[in-house]
Structures are given as structure tokens and as C-alpha cells.
Design an enzyme around this catalytic site. Structure first.
Site, short mmCIF file in Angstrom:
data_model
loop_
_atom_site.label_atom_id
_atom_site.label_comp_id
_atom_site.label_asym_id
_atom_site.label_seq_id
_atom_site.Cartn_x
_atom_site.Cartn_y
_atom_site.Cartn_z
N HIS A 1 -0.80 11.01 -2.38
CA HIS A 1 -2.11 10.68 -1.81
C HIS A 1 -3.00 11.90 -1.65
O HIS A 1 -4.14 11.93 -2.11
CB HIS A 1 -1.91 10.00 -0.44
CG HIS A 1 -3.20 9.59 0.20
ND1 HIS A 1 -3.95 10.45 0.98
CD2 HIS A 1 -3.89 8.44 0.15
CE1 HIS A 1 -5.04 9.82 1.39
NE2 HIS A 1 -5.02 8.59 0.90
N GLU B 1 0.32 -0.44 -4.75
CA GLU B 1 -0.77 0.52 -4.91
C GLU B 1 -0.21 1.92 -4.78
O GLU B 1 0.62 2.18 -3.89
CB GLU B 1 -1.82 0.29 -3.82
CG GLU B 1 -3.10 1.08 -3.99
CD GLU B 1 -3.21 2.36 -3.21
OE1 GLU B 1 -4.20 3.06 -3.37
OE2 GLU B 1 -2.28 2.70 -2.44
N ASP C 1 -1.35 6.39 -5.49
CA ASP C 1 -2.43 7.37 -5.71
C ASP C 1 -1.94 8.40 -6.72
O ASP C 1 -0.77 8.77 -6.69
CB ASP C 1 -2.76 8.07 -4.40
CG ASP C 1 -3.08 7.09 -3.29
OD1 ASP C 1 -4.18 6.53 -3.30
OD2 ASP C 1 -2.20 6.87 -2.43
N HIS D 1 0.82 -1.21 0.00
CA HIS D 1 0.00 0.00 0.00
C HIS D 1 0.85 1.26 0.00
O HIS D 1 1.70 1.43 0.87
CB HIS D 1 -0.91 -0.01 1.22
CG HIS D 1 -1.88 1.13 1.24
ND1 HIS D 1 -1.89 2.07 2.24
CD2 HIS D 1 -2.85 1.48 0.36
CE1 HIS D 1 -2.85 2.95 1.98
NE2 HIS D 1 -3.45 2.62 0.86
O1 G3P Z 1 -6.48 0.68 -1.70
C1 G3P Z 1 -7.37 1.53 -1.12
C2 G3P Z 1 -6.78 2.56 -0.26
O2 G3P Z 1 -5.56 3.01 -0.77
C3 G3P Z 1 -7.74 3.68 -0.11
O3 G3P Z 1 -7.44 4.53 0.92
O4 G3P Z 1 -6.76 6.70 1.75
O5 G3P Z 1 -5.08 4.95 1.52
O6 G3P Z 1 -5.99 6.03 -0.49
P1 G3P Z 1 -6.26 5.60 0.91
CA CA Z 2 -4.92 4.75 -2.16
#
Ligand code: G3P
Ligand code: CA
Length: 222
Positions: free
Chosen positions: A52, A37, A39, A10
């Protein structure tokens, strides 16, 4: 046959390295995740950057909205572009791209297409119209719906968005949810657990993927 759960780092490996940086992604790859993952947001000059928040204040030494690439994102790392992240992960792991900022869909699809990564990427978003827009741009790109609260029918959201998966917060995950999703041909990719016993409990529900800020623990548990 027991299907292996896809291990997702993450924001790279957010509890081990600065989040959403090449350094963090490199660490997650070394640990042995299946995918990372990240953003994405657009800068004012149309560059897709990996961050993010919609401001740079929390994760860099700068202030203000996501506009510049020159900030220190921790341990000397700069804010990477999506293109740089793709170059790093290509041939090594898959990529989960969360469409965070407004208006990122077209550029994100174009970047993934040009990199030849269409079948190695899944786009996620809390903004489900953005996922529909992705499908219109390229129906071959996989998508998954995120949601903040537990909807009455989470699978309905995925079907309406023409997505392949639901991405529930771990607190919403149950074996019954997984069973229903699978019956409809949808995958269940949960986020995020950083604790071993909890990871084991989640994996027993039959989920297809699990995200973690501690990919080192996750890979060990899986
Ligand atoms: O994978 C989902 C997760 O990343 C969503 O929450 O706030 O970490 O972007 P956030
Ligand atoms: Ca995310």
C-alpha cells in the site's frame, strides 16, 4: 431481479491477516469473496510488488522505500509480486489492482495480459491519467476512478478517464449518486465498510460492489 453486490476483500482481508499478502488473499478466497483488492508499486529493478505505502516501514520489519522483497510483511509472509497474486487468484476470484506507485501502468497491463486475466481484472487509481494510460495500452481492461473528496460531478471523472465505474468512499455514497451513475452506464463500487448495519445500509443504495477489511462479515451480509 435483485443483483448481488460484488464482495471485495480489501488488501486481501486486512483486518484478519497481514494486508496485501498471499496469506490474506488466501483467507479472503476461503471466506468466499468475489474479488480481492491489492495495491501495487514498482521496485527499483522494475518488479511490480503488492504494497500500500511507498515505504515499507508500516507493514514490514524493514525501513525505507519499496525496493526489496525480503521483508517480513507479518506472520512470516513476504511482500508478494503482482505475478504471485495473479497466480493465486486465477480461476478463483477477480482482482482489483490499485495503481498506487508512479509509472506502474505499463508493467501492470503487461502482467495481466501475459496471465490471460484481462477480463478478470479492474484497475483503479486516484491518479486518473494512469487509468487513461491503461485504456491506451489495452482498451479491454476495466478501470474505475477513486477520489479523496466528493467531487461536484463524480461521474464526469469516470467518463473523462474512459472508466467503467466510480469507486467512492462509503461516506460519499447515496442512492442518488448510484442512480445517476447507472443512468450513465457506470457502476458504483464503494470502499470500505467493516460494520454489518452499515454494509446493509450501503447495499440498499444499489451499489454494485463493496469492499471490506472484514470480508467474513461482508459475505455473511450479502
Ligand atoms: O479500494 C479503494 C481503497 O483501497 C483506496 O484506499 O488507501 O486503502 O488504498 P486505500
Ligand atoms: Ca487500495
Amino acid at each position: 431481479m435483485v443483483e448481488l453486490v460484488v464482495a471485495t476483500g480489501h488488501r486481501g482481508a486486512a483486518a484478519l491477516e497481514p494486508e496485501n499478502t498471499l496469506r490474506g488473499i488466501r483467507r479472503a478466497i476461503e471466506i468466499g469473496v468475489d474479488q480481492v483488492e491489492v495495491d501495487v508499486h514498482l521496485t527499483k529493478d522494475g518488479e511490480l510488488v503488492v504494497m500500500h505505502d511507498d515505504t515499507v516501514d508500516r507493514t514490514t520489519n524493514g525501513h525505507g522505500r519499496v525496493r526489496d522483497l525480503g521483508f517480513d510483511a507479518g506472520k512470516g509472509e513476504v511482500v508478494p509480486t503482482l505475478q504471485e497474486v495473479i497466480s493465486l487468484v486465477k480461476g478463483k476470484v477477480n482482482l482489483q489492482v490499485e495503481l498506487k506507485g508512479l509509472g506502474v501502468e505499463e508493467k501492470a497491463v503487461e502482467t495481466v495480459e501475459e496471465a490471460g486475466m484481462v477480463d478478470k481484472v479492474v484497475f483503479t487509481s486516484f491518479r486518473h491519467p494512469a487509468l487513461k494510460a491503461v485504456k491506451e495500452l489495452n482498451p479491454d481492461i476495466e478501470t474505475g476512478v477513486l477520489f479523496y473528496c466528493l467531487p461536484i460531478e463524480p461521474c464526469r471523472l469516470a467518463l473523462d478517464a474512459e472508466a467503467e465505474a466510480i469507486h467512492p468512499n462509503i461516506h460519499f455514497v447515496s442512492a442518488e449518486m448510484v442512480r445517476r451513475a447507472h443512468a450513465l452506464g457506470l457502476e458504483v463500487r464503494a470502499w470500505n465498510s467493516d460494520e454489518e448495519e452499515e454494509m446493509k445500509r450501503l447495499i440498499k443504495t444499489g451499489i454494485d460492489a463493496l469492499g471490506s477489511n472484514r470480508p467474513d462479515l461482508l459475505v455473511k451480509v450479502i
